[in-house]
Design a protein around this motif. Sequence first.
Motif, PDB file in Angstrom:
ATOM      1  N   PHE A 178      -3.600   5.080  -6.314  1.00 17.65           N
ATOM      2  CA  PHE A 178      -2.215   5.257  -5.854  1.00 17.65           C
ATOM      3  C   PHE A 178      -1.403   6.024  -6.892  1.00 17.65           C
ATOM      4  O   PHE A 178      -1.620   5.894  -8.086  1.00 17.65           O
ATOM      5  N   THR A 179      -0.456   6.808  -6.411  1.00 19.21           N
ATOM      6  CA  THR A 179       0.453   7.507  -7.330  1.00 19.21           C
ATOM      7  C   THR A 179       1.898   7.264  -6.886  1.00 19.21           C
ATOM      8  O   THR A 179       2.128   6.713  -5.809  1.00 19.21           O
ATOM      9  N   VAL A 180       2.828   7.664  -7.725  1.00 23.01           N
ATOM     10  CA  VAL A 180       4.252   7.533  -7.378  1.00 23.01           C
ATOM     11  C   VAL A 180       4.925   8.894  -7.560  1.00 23.01           C
ATOM     12  O   VAL A 180       4.411   9.734  -8.295  1.00 23.01           O
ATOM     13  N   ALA A 199      -3.743  -0.281   5.653  1.00 26.87           N
ATOM     14  CA  ALA A 199      -4.713   0.587   4.968  1.00 26.87           C
ATOM     15  C   ALA A 199      -5.196   1.707   5.880  1.00 26.87           C
ATOM     16  O   ALA A 199      -5.675   2.739   5.401  1.00 26.87           O
ATOM     17  N   ASN A 200      -5.037   1.513   7.175  1.00 24.13           N
ATOM     18  CA  ASN A 200      -5.472   2.557   8.114  1.00 24.13           C
ATOM     19  C   ASN A 200      -4.645   3.832   7.964  1.00 24.13           C
ATOM     20  O   ASN A 200      -5.062   4.893   8.387  1.00 24.13           O
ATOM     21  N   TYR A 201      -3.450   3.705   7.389  1.00 17.19           N
ATOM     22  CA  TYR A 201      -2.579   4.875   7.250  1.00 17.19           C
ATOM     23  C   TYR A 201      -2.744   5.576   5.893  1.00 17.19           C
ATOM     24  O   TYR A 201      -2.086   6.566   5.614  1.00 17.19           O
ATOM     25  N   LEU A 202      -3.611   5.021   5.042  1.00 13.65           N
ATOM     26  CA  LEU A 202      -3.712   5.553   3.679  1.00 13.65           C
ATOM     27  C   LEU A 202      -4.250   6.977   3.618  1.00 13.65           C
ATOM     28  O   LEU A 202      -3.911   7.729   2.719  1.00 13.65           O
ATOM     29  N   LEU A 255       0.773  -1.259   0.000  1.00 13.96           N
ATOM     30  CA  LEU A 255       0.000   0.000   0.000  1.00 13.96           C
ATOM     31  C   LEU A 255       0.799   1.300   0.000  1.00 13.96           C
ATOM     32  O   LEU A 255       0.509   2.175  -0.784  1.00 13.96           O
ATOM     33  N   SER A 256       1.804   1.463   0.841  1.00 12.30           N
ATOM     34  CA  SER A 256       2.505   2.759   0.821  1.00 12.30           C
ATOM     35  C   SER A 256       3.633   2.731  -0.201  1.00 12.30           C
ATOM     36  O   SER A 256       4.238   1.680  -0.440  1.00 12.30           O
TER      37      SER A 256
END
Lengths: 189, 264
Positions: free
Chosen positions: B111-113, A113-116, A39-40
Amino acid sequence: MTDSELLEMFHSGKREKAFTLLMERHQERVYWHIRRMVLSHEDADDVMQNTFVKVWRALENFRADSQFFTWVYRIATNEALNHLNQKKRKATIPFEGGQSNNSDEDDSSFGPANYLKGDAYFNGDEIELKLQKAIDTLPNKQKQVFLLRYYDELPYEKMSEMLGTSVGALKASYHHASQKVEAFLLKED
Amino acid sequence: MNKEIQDELNEIAPTLAKLPRVNAFSVPVMYFSTLPEKIIEATLKEELNLAEPELSPLLISLKKSKAMQLPEGYFANTSSAFIERIRHEEVKEELAIVAPSLLNVAKENPFTVPSNYFASLSQKVLQKAKAEEAAATLSLGWLDGVNNVLDKLLTPLFNPRLSFAFAVVFVGVMIFWFGVQQRNIKLDTNSELAAQLQSINHDEVHNYVAMNIDDFDETTLIRKINIDKSLMVIDDALLNDANFEQELLKELDEENFYNNLEPV
Protein backbone atom coordinates in the motif's frame (compact mmCIF):
# COMPACT_ATOMS: atom_id res chain seq x y z
CA MET A 1 9.31 14.68 24.93
CA THR A 2 7.40 11.66 26.16
CA ASP A 3 3.67 11.12 25.64
CA SER A 4 3.06 11.92 29.31
CA GLU A 5 4.90 15.22 28.99
CA LEU A 6 2.89 16.09 25.88
CA LEU A 7 -0.32 15.24 27.72
CA GLU A 8 0.75 17.54 30.54
CA MET A 9 1.40 20.22 27.95
CA PHE A 10 -2.12 19.68 26.57
CA HIS A 11 -3.70 19.99 30.00
CA SER A 12 -1.63 23.07 30.77
CA GLY A 13 -3.34 24.94 27.93
CA LYS A 14 -1.08 24.43 24.92
CA ARG A 15 -3.68 22.15 23.43
CA GLU A 16 -3.06 22.51 19.70
CA LYS A 17 0.70 22.28 19.97
CA ALA A 18 0.56 19.20 22.19
CA PHE A 19 -2.11 17.53 20.05
CA THR A 20 -0.14 18.14 16.86
CA LEU A 21 3.00 16.66 18.37
CA LEU A 22 1.14 13.63 19.74
CA MET A 23 -0.56 13.06 16.41
CA GLU A 24 2.63 13.44 14.40
CA ARG A 25 4.28 10.90 16.65
CA HIS A 26 1.61 8.21 16.31
CA GLN A 27 -0.20 8.97 13.07
CA GLU A 28 1.71 6.61 10.78
CA ARG A 29 1.37 3.62 13.08
CA VAL A 30 -2.34 4.29 13.55
CA TYR A 31 -2.78 4.91 9.81
CA TRP A 32 -1.24 1.61 8.78
CA HIS A 33 -3.33 -0.26 11.33
CA ILE A 34 -6.48 1.33 9.88
CA ARG A 35 -5.33 0.96 6.28
CA ARG A 36 -4.75 -2.78 6.61
CA MET A 37 -8.29 -3.12 7.91
CA VAL A 38 -10.16 -0.91 5.42
CA LEU A 39 -7.66 -1.32 2.53
CA SER A 40 -8.35 1.79 0.44
CA HIS A 41 -6.56 5.05 1.16
CA GLU A 42 -9.75 7.12 0.89
CA ASP A 43 -11.47 4.99 3.52
CA ALA A 44 -8.37 4.99 5.72
CA ASP A 45 -8.21 8.80 5.48
CA ASP A 46 -11.87 9.12 6.56
CA VAL A 47 -11.35 6.77 9.48
CA MET A 48 -8.10 8.52 10.47
CA GLN A 49 -9.80 11.91 10.57
CA ASN A 50 -12.75 10.60 12.57
CA THR A 51 -10.40 8.83 14.95
CA PHE A 52 -8.28 11.86 15.72
CA VAL A 53 -11.27 14.21 15.91
CA LYS A 54 -12.57 11.88 18.63
CA VAL A 55 -9.15 11.88 20.28
CA TRP A 56 -9.15 15.69 20.26
CA ARG A 57 -12.61 15.80 21.87
CA ALA A 58 -11.83 13.18 24.51
CA LEU A 59 -8.24 14.14 25.28
CA GLU A 60 -9.38 16.59 27.94
CA ASN A 61 -10.63 13.66 30.02
CA PHE A 62 -7.82 11.22 29.20
CA ARG A 63 -5.90 10.63 32.42
CA ALA A 64 -3.31 8.12 31.23
CA ASP A 65 -4.74 5.07 32.96
CA SER A 66 -3.61 3.26 29.84
CA GLN A 67 -0.89 4.14 27.36
CA PHE A 68 -1.83 6.89 24.94
CA PHE A 69 -1.19 4.73 21.89
CA THR A 70 -3.26 1.84 23.26
CA TRP A 71 -6.15 4.24 23.83
CA VAL A 72 -5.90 5.73 20.33
CA TYR A 73 -5.56 2.25 18.88
CA ARG A 74 -8.86 1.20 20.47
CA ILE A 75 -10.65 4.26 19.10
CA ALA A 76 -9.15 3.65 15.66
CA THR A 77 -10.18 -0.02 15.71
CA ASN A 78 -13.77 0.83 16.62
CA GLU A 79 -13.92 3.51 13.94
CA ALA A 80 -12.54 1.14 11.32
CA LEU A 81 -15.02 -1.60 12.27
CA ASN A 82 -17.93 0.86 12.19
CA HIS A 83 -16.78 2.07 8.81
CA LEU A 84 -16.56 -1.48 7.45
CA ASN A 85 -20.00 -2.36 8.80
CA GLN A 86 -21.53 0.78 7.29
CA LYS A 87 -19.95 0.06 3.93
CA LYS A 88 -21.10 -3.52 4.09
CA ARG A 89 -24.68 -2.45 4.83
CA LYS A 90 -24.63 -0.03 1.90
CA ALA A 91 -23.15 -2.69 -0.36
CA THR A 92 -25.79 -5.27 0.54
CA ILE A 93 -28.89 -3.04 0.34
CA PRO A 94 -29.65 -3.93 -3.32
CA PHE A 95 -29.40 -7.60 -2.44
CA GLU A 96 -32.08 -7.75 0.24
CA GLY A 97 -33.29 -11.23 0.83
CA GLY A 98 -29.86 -12.69 0.11
CA GLN A 99 -27.65 -14.22 2.71
CA SER A 100 -27.83 -12.94 6.26
CA ASN A 101 -25.23 -10.46 7.46
CA ASN A 102 -23.70 -11.23 10.78
CA SER A 103 -21.36 -8.32 11.46
CA ASP A 104 -18.53 -10.46 12.73
CA GLU A 105 -18.79 -13.74 10.88
CA ASP A 106 -19.83 -12.95 7.38
CA ASP A 107 -17.42 -10.37 6.08
CA SER A 108 -16.49 -12.33 2.99
CA SER A 109 -19.71 -11.20 1.29
CA PHE A 110 -18.48 -7.57 1.33
CA GLY A 111 -14.85 -7.99 0.20
CA PRO A 112 -13.21 -4.55 -0.22
CA ALA A 113 -10.10 -6.44 -1.35
CA ASN A 114 -11.90 -7.07 -4.62
CA TYR A 115 -11.41 -3.40 -5.50
CA LEU A 116 -7.66 -3.36 -4.81
CA LYS A 117 -6.61 -4.21 -8.33
CA GLY A 118 -7.75 -0.83 -9.61
CA ASP A 119 -6.54 1.09 -6.58
CA ALA A 120 -3.96 3.76 -7.44
CA TYR A 121 -2.39 3.37 -4.01
CA PHE A 122 -1.91 -0.37 -4.16
CA ASN A 123 1.11 -1.69 -6.02
CA GLY A 124 1.27 -5.29 -4.85
CA ASP A 125 1.72 -8.24 -7.21
CA GLU A 126 -0.72 -11.12 -7.70
CA ILE A 127 0.44 -12.94 -4.57
CA GLU A 128 0.06 -9.79 -2.48
CA LEU A 129 -3.40 -9.27 -3.91
CA LYS A 130 -4.36 -12.82 -3.06
CA LEU A 131 -2.97 -12.42 0.45
CA GLN A 132 -5.08 -9.29 0.98
CA LYS A 133 -8.16 -11.11 -0.31
CA ALA A 134 -7.40 -13.99 2.02
CA ILE A 135 -7.10 -11.64 5.02
CA ASP A 136 -10.30 -9.93 3.94
CA THR A 137 -12.24 -13.18 4.30
CA LEU A 138 -11.41 -13.39 8.01
CA PRO A 139 -13.99 -12.37 10.60
CA ASN A 140 -13.13 -8.98 12.10
CA LYS A 141 -11.72 -10.22 15.39
CA GLN A 142 -9.50 -12.80 13.73
CA LYS A 143 -8.44 -10.21 11.19
CA GLN A 144 -7.31 -7.81 13.90
CA VAL A 145 -5.30 -10.49 15.68
CA PHE A 146 -3.72 -11.68 12.44
CA LEU A 147 -2.72 -8.15 11.40
CA LEU A 148 -1.22 -7.31 14.77
CA ARG A 149 0.78 -10.53 14.93
CA TYR A 150 1.74 -11.06 11.30
CA TYR A 151 2.58 -7.49 10.30
CA ASP A 152 3.25 -5.64 13.55
CA GLU A 153 4.77 -8.72 15.26
CA LEU A 154 3.30 -7.73 18.61
CA PRO A 155 3.68 -10.09 21.57
CA TYR A 156 0.44 -11.71 22.74
CA GLU A 157 0.67 -9.93 26.11
CA LYS A 158 0.62 -6.52 24.43
CA MET A 159 -2.24 -7.58 22.16
CA SER A 160 -4.16 -8.79 25.20
CA GLU A 161 -3.80 -5.34 26.76
CA MET A 162 -4.95 -3.67 23.56
CA LEU A 163 -7.87 -5.92 22.69
CA GLY A 164 -9.00 -6.90 26.20
CA THR A 165 -8.83 -10.59 25.27
CA SER A 166 -6.95 -13.39 27.03
CA VAL A 167 -3.59 -14.54 25.66
CA GLY A 168 -4.95 -18.08 25.14
CA ALA A 169 -7.88 -16.83 23.08
CA LEU A 170 -5.55 -14.64 21.01
CA LYS A 171 -3.24 -17.56 20.26
CA ALA A 172 -6.17 -19.69 19.18
CA SER A 173 -7.49 -16.83 17.03
CA TYR A 174 -4.13 -16.31 15.34
CA HIS A 175 -3.73 -20.01 14.64
CA HIS A 176 -7.18 -20.27 13.08
CA ALA A 177 -6.64 -17.09 11.07
CA SER A 178 -3.23 -18.16 9.76
CA GLN A 179 -4.55 -21.54 8.69
CA LYS A 180 -7.52 -19.95 6.91
CA VAL A 181 -5.24 -17.52 5.10
CA GLU A 182 -2.90 -20.31 4.12
CA ALA A 183 -5.77 -22.46 2.85
CA PHE A 184 -6.99 -19.51 0.77
CA LEU A 185 -3.52 -18.96 -0.70
CA LEU A 186 -3.10 -22.63 -1.59
CA LYS A 187 -6.53 -22.79 -3.16
CA GLU A 188 -6.49 -22.88 -6.97
CA ASP A 189 -8.09 -19.86 -8.64
CA MET B 1 68.07 11.59 57.75
CA ASN B 2 70.71 8.98 58.25
CA LYS B 3 72.75 9.70 61.49
CA GLU B 4 76.08 9.15 59.82
CA ILE B 5 75.27 11.71 57.14
CA GLN B 6 74.00 14.17 59.74
CA ASP B 7 77.20 13.85 61.80
CA GLU B 8 79.26 14.32 58.73
CA LEU B 9 77.30 17.48 57.76
CA ASN B 10 77.72 18.83 61.33
CA GLU B 11 81.49 18.54 60.97
CA ILE B 12 81.67 19.98 57.46
CA ALA B 13 78.98 22.71 57.52
CA PRO B 14 77.36 23.08 60.91
CA THR B 15 75.10 26.00 59.81
CA LEU B 16 73.67 24.00 56.90
CA ALA B 17 73.10 21.03 59.16
CA LYS B 18 70.87 23.16 61.34
CA LEU B 19 68.51 24.27 58.49
CA PRO B 20 65.08 22.55 58.40
CA ARG B 21 64.67 20.00 55.63
CA VAL B 22 61.63 21.18 53.62
CA ASN B 23 60.80 20.40 49.93
CA ALA B 24 60.12 23.74 48.35
CA PHE B 25 59.11 22.21 44.96
CA SER B 26 55.75 20.92 43.81
CA VAL B 27 54.22 19.20 40.67
CA PRO B 28 51.03 19.89 38.72
CA VAL B 29 47.85 18.31 40.09
CA MET B 30 47.32 14.66 38.95
CA TYR B 31 50.75 14.72 37.38
CA PHE B 32 51.76 11.27 38.56
CA SER B 33 48.41 9.60 37.86
CA THR B 34 48.41 10.67 34.21
CA LEU B 35 52.13 10.31 33.65
CA PRO B 36 52.16 6.65 32.47
CA GLU B 37 49.41 7.34 29.89
CA LYS B 38 51.32 10.34 28.59
CA ILE B 39 54.52 8.37 28.33
CA ILE B 40 52.77 5.53 26.39
CA GLU B 41 51.11 7.98 24.03
CA ALA B 42 54.40 9.77 23.43
CA THR B 43 56.13 6.47 22.79
CA LEU B 44 53.45 5.33 20.25
CA LYS B 45 53.64 8.62 18.41
CA GLU B 46 57.38 8.33 18.24
CA GLU B 47 57.14 4.75 16.94
CA LEU B 48 54.64 5.78 14.30
CA ASN B 49 56.85 8.64 13.24
CA LEU B 50 59.80 6.33 13.00
CA ALA B 51 57.94 3.56 11.20
CA GLU B 52 56.06 5.55 8.54
CA PRO B 53 57.45 9.06 8.60
CA GLU B 54 56.87 9.63 4.87
CA LEU B 55 54.11 7.16 3.99
CA SER B 56 51.14 8.91 5.59
CA PRO B 57 51.60 12.17 7.45
CA LEU B 58 47.84 12.58 7.35
CA LEU B 59 47.33 9.32 9.22
CA ILE B 60 49.74 10.46 11.88
CA SER B 61 47.97 13.72 12.26
CA LEU B 62 44.58 12.05 12.80
CA LYS B 63 43.52 11.66 16.36
CA LYS B 64 43.02 8.09 17.38
CA SER B 65 39.84 8.92 19.24
CA LYS B 66 38.13 9.84 15.94
CA ALA B 67 38.94 6.55 14.25
CA MET B 68 35.78 4.71 15.41
CA GLN B 69 32.54 6.36 16.34
CA LEU B 70 29.02 5.17 17.17
CA PRO B 71 25.72 6.44 15.83
CA GLU B 72 24.01 8.81 18.20
CA GLY B 73 21.80 6.95 20.69
CA TYR B 74 23.25 3.61 19.62
CA PHE B 75 23.21 2.03 23.04
CA ALA B 76 19.80 3.48 23.87
CA ASN B 77 18.32 1.70 20.83
CA THR B 78 20.25 -1.53 21.11
CA SER B 79 17.88 -3.28 23.49
CA SER B 80 14.76 -2.38 21.51
CA ALA B 81 16.44 -3.56 18.29
CA PHE B 82 17.27 -6.89 19.93
CA ILE B 83 13.73 -7.25 21.26
CA GLU B 84 12.37 -6.52 17.79
CA ARG B 85 14.59 -9.18 16.32
CA ILE B 86 13.59 -11.72 18.95
CA ARG B 87 9.89 -10.99 18.25
CA HIS B 88 10.48 -11.36 14.53
CA GLU B 89 12.07 -14.75 15.08
CA GLU B 90 9.25 -15.83 17.40
CA VAL B 91 6.55 -14.90 14.88
CA LYS B 92 8.49 -16.67 12.13
CA GLU B 93 8.91 -19.86 14.17
CA GLU B 94 5.23 -19.83 15.11
CA LEU B 95 4.20 -19.34 11.48
CA ALA B 96 6.44 -22.20 10.40
CA ILE B 97 4.34 -24.48 12.61
CA VAL B 98 0.88 -23.02 11.99
CA ALA B 99 0.93 -21.92 8.34
CA PRO B 100 4.30 -22.62 6.70
CA SER B 101 3.19 -21.45 3.26
CA LEU B 102 2.87 -17.91 4.57
CA LEU B 103 6.63 -17.83 5.15
CA ASN B 104 7.11 -17.79 1.39
CA VAL B 105 5.06 -14.63 0.95
CA ALA B 106 7.19 -11.50 1.07
CA LYS B 107 6.07 -9.24 3.90
CA GLU B 108 6.35 -6.03 1.95
CA ASN B 109 3.85 -3.24 2.28
CA PRO B 110 1.99 -3.08 -1.05
CA PHE B 111 0.00 0.00 0.00
CA THR B 112 1.08 3.58 -0.61
CA VAL B 113 -0.23 7.01 0.36
CA PRO B 114 -0.39 10.29 -1.59
CA SER B 115 2.77 12.37 -1.33
CA ASN B 116 2.93 14.66 1.73
CA TYR B 117 -0.18 13.01 3.13
CA PHE B 118 1.15 12.77 6.67
CA ALA B 119 2.68 16.25 6.63
CA SER B 120 -0.69 17.96 6.46
CA LEU B 121 -2.87 15.41 8.25
CA SER B 122 -2.70 16.84 11.78
CA GLN B 123 -3.69 20.31 10.55
CA LYS B 124 -6.56 18.84 8.55
CA VAL B 125 -7.84 17.00 11.62
CA LEU B 126 -7.51 20.09 13.82
CA GLN B 127 -9.49 22.17 11.32
CA LYS B 128 -12.22 19.53 11.18
CA ALA B 129 -12.38 19.23 14.97
CA LYS B 130 -12.59 23.00 15.39
CA ALA B 131 -15.30 23.30 12.73
CA GLU B 132 -17.36 20.65 14.53
CA GLU B 133 -16.79 22.41 17.86
CA ALA B 134 -17.89 25.72 16.37
CA ALA B 135 -21.05 24.12 14.94
CA ALA B 136 -21.83 22.53 18.30
CA THR B 137 -21.27 25.84 20.11
CA LEU B 138 -23.61 27.59 17.67
CA SER B 139 -26.44 25.12 18.22
CA LEU B 140 -25.86 25.17 21.97
CA GLY B 141 -25.94 28.96 21.85
CA TRP B 142 -29.41 28.87 20.26
CA LEU B 143 -30.65 26.45 22.91
CA ASP B 144 -29.07 28.55 25.64
CA GLY B 145 -30.95 31.57 24.31
CA VAL B 146 -34.31 29.76 24.52
CA ASN B 147 -33.38 28.47 27.94
CA ASN B 148 -32.54 31.96 29.16
CA VAL B 149 -35.85 33.38 27.91
CA LEU B 150 -37.80 30.59 29.64
CA ASP B 151 -35.79 31.15 32.82
CA LYS B 152 -36.61 34.84 32.79
CA LEU B 153 -40.31 34.16 32.24
CA LEU B 154 -40.72 31.34 34.71
CA THR B 155 -38.30 32.09 37.54
CA PRO B 156 -40.33 34.95 39.10
CA LEU B 157 -43.45 32.77 39.07
CA PHE B 158 -42.01 29.98 41.18
CA ASN B 159 -40.44 29.95 44.54
CA PRO B 160 -39.19 26.55 45.86
CA ARG B 161 -42.50 25.69 47.62
CA LEU B 162 -44.58 26.56 44.58
CA SER B 163 -42.21 24.57 42.36
CA PHE B 164 -42.66 21.51 44.56
CA ALA B 165 -46.45 21.91 44.52
CA PHE B 166 -46.40 22.33 40.75
CA ALA B 167 -44.31 19.19 40.37
CA VAL B 168 -46.77 17.20 42.53
CA VAL B 169 -49.75 18.45 40.51
CA PHE B 170 -47.94 17.73 37.25
CA VAL B 171 -47.12 14.14 38.26
CA GLY B 172 -50.73 13.65 39.38
CA VAL B 173 -52.08 14.88 36.05
CA MET B 174 -49.69 12.63 34.17
CA ILE B 175 -50.75 9.56 36.17
CA PHE B 176 -54.43 10.38 35.53
CA TRP B 177 -53.81 10.87 31.80
CA PHE B 178 -51.87 7.61 31.59
CA GLY B 179 -54.77 5.80 33.29
CA VAL B 180 -57.27 7.21 30.81
CA GLN B 181 -55.06 6.19 27.90
CA GLN B 182 -54.75 2.63 29.21
CA ARG B 183 -58.51 2.44 29.58
CA ASN B 184 -59.05 3.62 26.01
CA ILE B 185 -56.61 1.01 24.71
CA LYS B 186 -58.65 -1.72 26.35
CA LEU B 187 -61.81 -0.71 24.42
CA ASP B 188 -62.96 -2.93 21.59
CA THR B 189 -60.61 -1.77 18.84
CA ASN B 190 -62.27 -3.79 16.11
CA SER B 191 -65.65 -2.09 16.43
CA GLU B 192 -63.98 1.31 16.59
CA LEU B 193 -61.95 0.54 13.50
CA ALA B 194 -65.05 -0.54 11.59
CA ALA B 195 -66.82 2.66 12.59
CA GLN B 196 -63.83 4.77 11.58
CA LEU B 197 -63.48 3.04 8.23
CA GLN B 198 -67.13 3.66 7.44
CA SER B 199 -66.73 7.34 8.17
CA ILE B 200 -63.71 7.77 5.83
CA ASN B 201 -64.44 9.36 2.50
CA HIS B 202 -62.92 7.49 -0.49
CA ASP B 203 -61.54 10.73 -1.91
CA GLU B 204 -59.62 11.26 1.30
CA VAL B 205 -58.12 7.80 0.98
CA HIS B 206 -57.06 8.47 -2.62
CA ASN B 207 -55.58 11.85 -1.64
CA TYR B 208 -53.65 10.22 1.19
CA VAL B 209 -52.23 7.53 -1.07
CA ALA B 210 -51.34 10.11 -3.72
CA MET B 211 -49.50 12.25 -1.16
CA ASN B 212 -47.75 9.33 0.51
CA ILE B 213 -47.13 7.09 -2.44
CA ASP B 214 -43.47 6.63 -1.45
CA ASP B 215 -44.58 4.74 1.63
CA PHE B 216 -45.76 1.82 -0.50
CA ASP B 217 -43.92 -0.53 -2.74
CA GLU B 218 -45.55 -1.47 -5.99
CA THR B 219 -46.87 -4.86 -4.89
CA THR B 220 -48.42 -3.52 -1.71
CA LEU B 221 -50.01 -0.63 -3.57
CA ILE B 222 -51.61 -2.89 -6.20
CA ARG B 223 -52.86 -5.19 -3.49
CA LYS B 224 -54.35 -2.27 -1.56
CA ILE B 225 -56.09 -0.93 -4.64
CA ASN B 226 -57.61 -4.36 -5.26
CA ILE B 227 -58.82 -4.52 -1.69
CA ASP B 228 -60.32 -1.05 -2.00
CA LYS B 229 -62.07 -2.08 -5.22
CA SER B 230 -63.42 -5.23 -3.64
CA LEU B 231 -64.57 -3.27 -0.61
CA MET B 232 -66.35 -0.80 -2.85
CA VAL B 233 -68.55 -3.52 -4.35
CA ILE B 234 -68.98 -5.53 -1.20
CA ASP B 235 -72.08 -5.00 0.81
CA ASP B 236 -71.53 -2.95 3.96
CA ALA B 237 -72.77 -5.94 5.94
CA LEU B 238 -69.59 -7.79 4.91
CA LEU B 239 -67.41 -5.27 6.72
CA ASN B 240 -67.07 -7.43 9.79
CA ASP B 241 -64.20 -8.69 11.93
CA ALA B 242 -63.80 -11.95 10.04
CA ASN B 243 -63.38 -10.23 6.67
CA PHE B 244 -60.96 -7.68 8.10
CA GLU B 245 -58.93 -10.50 9.64
CA GLN B 246 -58.83 -12.33 6.34
CA GLU B 247 -57.60 -9.24 4.51
CA LEU B 248 -54.96 -8.57 7.13
CA LEU B 249 -53.69 -12.13 6.99
CA LYS B 250 -53.19 -11.76 3.24
CA GLU B 251 -50.87 -8.84 3.98
CA LEU B 252 -48.68 -10.64 6.47
CA ASP B 253 -46.46 -13.63 6.19
CA GLU B 254 -46.26 -15.89 9.22
CA GLU B 255 -43.10 -14.37 10.70
CA ASN B 256 -44.35 -10.79 10.33
CA PHE B 257 -47.70 -11.79 11.71
CA TYR B 258 -46.21 -13.05 14.97
CA ASN B 259 -43.86 -10.09 15.19
CA ASN B 260 -46.81 -7.74 14.83
CA LEU B 261 -48.94 -9.37 17.49
CA GLU B 262 -49.18 -7.06 20.46
CA PRO B 263 -49.29 -8.58 23.95
CA VAL B 264 -52.82 -8.36 25.40
